[in-house]
Enzyme design. Sequence first.
Site, PDB file in Angstrom:
ATOM      1  N   VAL A  94      83.883  31.167 -52.747  1.00 15.26           N
ATOM      2  CA  VAL A  94      82.695  30.465 -53.217  1.00 15.26           C
ATOM      3  C   VAL A  94      82.556  30.767 -54.700  1.00 15.26           C
ATOM      4  O   VAL A  94      82.665  31.932 -55.116  1.00 15.26           O
ATOM      5  CB  VAL A  94      81.426  30.915 -52.463  1.00 15.26           C
ATOM      6  CG1 VAL A  94      80.184  30.279 -53.072  1.00 15.26           C
ATOM      7  CG2 VAL A  94      81.526  30.568 -50.981  1.00 15.26           C
ATOM      8  N   TYR A 133      83.053  39.321 -42.820  1.00 15.06           N
ATOM      9  CA  TYR A 133      83.281  38.393 -41.717  1.00 15.06           C
ATOM     10  C   TYR A 133      82.752  38.842 -40.363  1.00 15.06           C
ATOM     11  O   TYR A 133      82.797  38.072 -39.410  1.00 15.06           O
ATOM     12  CB  TYR A 133      84.773  38.067 -41.629  1.00 15.06           C
ATOM     13  CG  TYR A 133      85.243  37.283 -42.836  1.00 15.06           C
ATOM     14  CD1 TYR A 133      85.015  35.921 -42.925  1.00 15.06           C
ATOM     15  CD2 TYR A 133      85.866  37.924 -43.900  1.00 15.06           C
ATOM     16  CE1 TYR A 133      85.411  35.184 -44.038  1.00 15.06           C
ATOM     17  CE2 TYR A 133      86.274  37.217 -45.023  1.00 15.06           C
ATOM     18  CZ  TYR A 133      86.043  35.853 -45.091  1.00 15.06           C
ATOM     19  OH  TYR A 133      86.435  35.144 -46.201  1.00 15.06           O
ATOM     20  N   PHE A 419      98.511  36.092 -45.437  1.00 17.28           N
ATOM     21  CA  PHE A 419      98.550  34.648 -45.530  1.00 17.28           C
ATOM     22  C   PHE A 419      97.327  34.122 -46.259  1.00 17.28           C
ATOM     23  O   PHE A 419      97.028  32.964 -46.272  1.00 17.28           O
ATOM     24  CB  PHE A 419      98.668  34.014 -44.121  1.00 17.28           C
ATOM     25  CG  PHE A 419      97.656  34.507 -43.121  1.00 17.28           C
ATOM     26  CD1 PHE A 419      96.395  33.944 -43.059  1.00 17.28           C
ATOM     27  CD2 PHE A 419      97.958  35.545 -42.244  1.00 17.28           C
ATOM     28  CE1 PHE A 419      95.460  34.398 -42.150  1.00 17.28           C
ATOM     29  CE2 PHE A 419      97.038  35.990 -41.322  1.00 17.28           C
ATOM     30  CZ  PHE A 419      95.792  35.409 -41.271  1.00 17.28           C
TER      31      PHE A 419
END
Length: 419
Positions: A94, A133, A419
């Site tokens: 963000v 998270y 990743f």
Amino acid sequence: MGTEARDTRADRTELRVLRRDEWNTWYDSLITAFGGLLESPEERELWSGLTEIDRSIGVWDGEACVGTAGAFGFRITVPGGASVPAAGVTMVSVAATHRRRGLLTSMMRRQLDDVRSWGEPLAVLTASEPAIYGRFGYGIATLRGSAEIDTARVRLTVPPGTDDVRLRYADPAAVRELCEAVYARRVAGRPGMLARRPGWENLLLLDPPSEREGSSPLQCVLAERDGEVVGYTRYFVKPEWDGSGPNGEVLLRDLEALDPAAYAALWRFLFDIDLTSKLSVRSRPVDDAWQHLVSDIRRCGLRQQDSLHVRLVDLGAALEARTYQTPVDVVFEVEDVFCPWNAGRWRLTGDAKGASCERTEDPADLALSVRELGAAYLGGFSLASLADAGRVRELRTGALAEASLAFGSTVAPWLPHGF
């Protein structure tokens, strides 16, 4: 008044699926959010090719991209050896100009809805900051081990057959398929490993000269027996000299082998590289076998860090996709505010052959959130340890021990690369 202004500005933003012609702007926004350090052209080209455009989203404020998130279509090994579809959440950012407006939450909401619609029972990610998270239901499921090994003082004791393994240098790019074949044979044996799709093998070959910081180009050594490749390692060497002479460092990128002798031969090679006295290991399983070969574990500078975070998107399908070390029959009372379709009571019955997980009205045996199930899912953290932290409540005596043992894994889960 300040809150109203923030809401008004946020209303101008648009969240939508990325278009291919927008990728450069989208990726530039990501780079800016992560500090603005310019990546190499090789790295940019790699990620451009790997990005799955139809699984990527952006938030736009006019012509400016102010939020990014993507998801790779992976298959991940779970306990029992099955390869389960999983969304590899990636490239989440963000813009600093648009913080505290709910953009991250809106992207996570859209993304998990999409993952559910794709029929993928799991979402997985690695986090730049581990505290972010958990509120979206992700639990830390694997650790990665690092080490700074004093190879001038630490020696190895190797198993029989090590001297029968032939080692040879090889050009990393020329033997990528041989290395990938070894890696592919290893994937089913350890939870958390990714079945690499075409193109991903190039991530491990990425070696832009601008980022070597004094080290050598990427080097590769193959382990062979009877003409067959049974292992490989890829690494860098960083020469250093001081008043006492050579004091170089070996930087391990990856190492895979099909048997103990080939494994030991490769580690012994790394320990014995001329003009070096330190081996730096950045991401290995926490139960990696080299720790049983060394003469002095105290001189290996061991550390652990969080790696893969797991989120159960379809709870029933996810728990049915893996097997369990011991027979289990337990009812979970699950809290899942962000994905309420998972909330409620679920009966899990299973063993080493398979499992069933269905909704039930039976009394609950254990109460926990979906985050704890994610943390325990690959067998890296026990439900018992989570209970000791107050994050799992036992409602039926004996249920915690039963479930905790069943959820375990014979080897530690491990994510081989990011990743």
